[in-house]
Design a protein around this motif. Structure first.
Motif, PDB file in Angstrom:
ATOM      1  N   TYR A 137       0.821  -1.204   0.000  1.00  0.00           N
ATOM      2  CA  TYR A 137       0.000   0.000   0.000  1.00  0.00           C
ATOM      3  C   TYR A 137       0.860   1.261   0.000  1.00  0.00           C
ATOM      4  N   ALA A 138       2.009   1.204   0.650  1.00  0.00           N
ATOM      5  CA  ALA A 138       2.922   2.339   0.627  1.00  0.00           C
ATOM      6  C   ALA A 138       3.454   2.555  -0.788  1.00  0.00           C
ATOM      7  N   LEU A 139       3.762   1.467  -1.481  1.00  0.00           N
ATOM      8  CA  LEU A 139       4.207   1.579  -2.874  1.00  0.00           C
ATOM      9  C   LEU A 139       3.105   2.183  -3.732  1.00  0.00           C
ATOM     10  N   PHE A 140       1.872   1.718  -3.552  1.00  0.00           N
ATOM     11  CA  PHE A 140       0.740   2.265  -4.309  1.00  0.00           C
ATOM     12  C   PHE A 140       0.533   3.745  -3.998  1.00  0.00           C
ATOM     13  N   ALA A 141       0.724   4.114  -2.741  1.00  0.00           N
ATOM     14  CA  ALA A 141       0.590   5.524  -2.365  1.00  0.00           C
ATOM     15  C   ALA A 141       1.632   6.371  -3.093  1.00  0.00           C
ATOM     16  N   GLY A 142       2.855   5.880  -3.159  1.00  0.00           N
ATOM     17  CA  GLY A 142       3.900   6.607  -3.883  1.00  0.00           C
ATOM     18  C   GLY A 142       3.596   6.707  -5.369  1.00  0.00           C
TER      19      GLY A 142
END
Length: 143
Positions: free
Chosen positions: A117-122
């Protein structure tokens, strides 16, 4: 109501450049929070996603600038138009950058045990930044 025929190439370029700056600001603000809440792996994934998002915007700006310069050069029959960067070289760089982004995505997911989810947020930061800049531009035109 605004008229898109008055929208210039310089304005489009400025919007993308402001969006790039906004992606960098968001990444600098959000990464420490993600590090504190989810760990350094997730913060690194967020930064990888933000970098990929920013590089995608930058390469799109470069491609857009080259295509517009080619169209301007073809439209001026007097031969005074500046010779742009060859489109083939820009396209090759565009697809090479896409391949490198894919490799960075795969490598970061394979090596880091962080939140996807952090990757998707970025990765989504570019879309958010472009949306904010588009709303700002429309708001400035309508006032």
């Amino acid at each position: 109501m605004f008229d898109l025929t008055n929208f210039s190439d310089a304005e489009a370029s400025a919007i993308i450049k402001r969006a790039l700056r906004l992606v960098a600001i968001m990444a600098v603000i959000v990464a420490p929070i993600v590090w504190w809440k989810m760990g350094w792996q997730s913060a690194t994934l967020l930064l990888v996603g933000a970098a990929i998002s920013a590089l995608g915007l930058w390469k799109w700006l470069r491609l857009m600038t080259t295509v517009i310069a080619l169209m301007d050069a073809a439209g001026s029959g007097d031969g005074t138009a500046k010779t742009p960067t060859p489109l083939g070289r820009v396209l090759a760089g565009f697809f090479l950058m896409l391949a490198l982004m894919l490799a960075a995505l795969y490598g970061s997911l394979k090596l880091l045990d962080g939140s996807v989810y952090a990757l998707f947020a970025g990765l989504g930061m570019g879309i958010v930044a472009l949306t904010i800049e588009a709303v700002r531009t429309v708001k400035a035109w309508t006032t």
